[in-house]
Enzyme design. Structure first.
Site, short mmCIF file in Angstrom:
data_model
loop_
_atom_site.label_atom_id
_atom_site.label_comp_id
_atom_site.label_asym_id
_atom_site.label_seq_id
_atom_site.Cartn_x
_atom_site.Cartn_y
_atom_site.Cartn_z
N CYS A 111 38.89 44.94 33.41
CA CYS A 111 39.42 46.02 32.58
C CYS A 111 39.29 45.58 31.13
CB CYS A 111 40.89 46.24 32.94
SG CYS A 111 41.68 47.52 31.95
N HIS A 154 40.64 53.24 39.38
CA HIS A 154 41.09 52.33 38.32
C HIS A 154 41.51 53.14 37.08
CE1 HIS A 154 40.59 48.46 35.91
NE2 HIS A 154 40.64 49.38 34.97
N GLU A 155 40.68 54.12 36.71
CA GLU A 155 40.97 54.92 35.51
C GLU A 155 42.15 55.86 35.76
OE1 GLU A 155 39.74 53.94 32.80
OE2 GLU A 155 38.24 52.67 33.76
N HIS A 158 45.26 54.11 35.15
CA HIS A 158 45.59 54.02 33.71
C HIS A 158 46.40 55.24 33.26
CE1 HIS A 158 43.73 50.43 32.10
NE2 HIS A 158 42.54 50.72 32.60
NI NI Z 1 40.94 49.44 32.83
#
Ligand code: NI
Length: 183
Positions: A111, A154-155, A158
Site C-alpha cells: 500500500c 484493498h481499495e 480504504h
Molecule cells: Ni492501499
C-alpha cells in the site's frame, strides 16, 4: 510525463481511518483533476525510467482518502503488458456478489500509505461482481478476478478506513493459509 504533485498520507495519519462518503455528480473540476493526477502517478510509478528518476514505490491503486479526501472514489492502473496500462476509475462501489473461494497475495499486499514491509495473509474473494458509477455518474457493473479482485477489495477497504495491515494477525500472520489459494 510530469510527476503530479500529490501527497499520499502515511499509515500514522488518522485521516486514513475516516469513513468515506457517497459521491454526488457532476464531479467538480478539482476532483477530476485529482483523478487524472492519481492515474498519472500510478502509471509513472510502474515505469522503470520514472520510478528510478523520482524514487517512487510502484503501486497500482489509490483511494481519495489517501490524499486526505473522504470520498468514495478509487483508481487502479493495471499493467497489461510492457508499459501498456488499463485504468479503472471507480466511484461509489458496491459488491453485488462474490466467490466463495478466497485467495491471498503470496508476496504480501502493499500500500502506498504503508511504508514498510508487512508479511502475512490477507484473505480476499477470488472473484466479484461490483456495481459502481463512472466518472460521468453512469451506473456500471464489472466482474473482477484474481489480482484485480484483490486490488478492488484493498481499495474498498480504504473507503471504510481499513488498511490491509489491520487484517493480518501479528501473532499468527499465516493463519488459515491452507484454506485459501495463493496468487
Ligand atoms: Ni492501499
Amino acid at each position: 510525463m510530469t510527476l503530479p504533485n500529490i501527497k499520499i498520507l502515511d499509515e500514522k495519519d488518522k485521516t486514513l481511518r475516516k469513513i468515506s462518503h457517497e459521491v454526488t455528480f457532476p464531479l467538480s473540476d478539482h476532483d477530476r483533476k485529482l483523478i487524472d493526477d492519481m492515474i498519472t502517478y500510478l502509471t509513472m510509478s510502474q515505469i522503470k525510467k520514472y520510478y528510478e528518476k523520482y524514487n517512487l514505490r510502484p503501486g497500482m491503486g489509490l483511494a481519495f482518502i489517501q490524499l486526505g479526501i473522504p470520498k468514495n472514489i478509487f483508481v487502479i492502473v493495471e499493467e497489461l503488458e510492457n508499459e501498456k496500462f488499463k485504468n479503472y476509475v471507480i466511484i461509489n462501489p458496491k459488491i453485488i456478489s462474490h466467490s466463495e473461494e478466497l485467495i491471498y497475495v503470496g508476496e504480501g499486499e502493499g500500500c502506498l500509505s504503508v511504508n514498510r514491509e508487512v508479511c502475512g495473509i490477507v484473505p480476499r474473494y477470488a472473484r466479484m461482481r461490483v456495481k459502481y458509477q463512472d466518472i460521468n455518474g453512469k451506473e456500471q457493473e464489472i466482474r473482477v478476478r484474481e489480482d484485480i479482485s484483490v486490488a478492488f477489495q484493498h481499495e474498498m477497504d480504504h473507503l471504510k478506513g481499513i488498511l490491509f495491515i489491520d487484517k493480518i494477525d501479528p501473532k499468527n500472520p499465516f493463519k488459515d493459509k491452507e484454506k485459501m489459494r495463493e496468487i
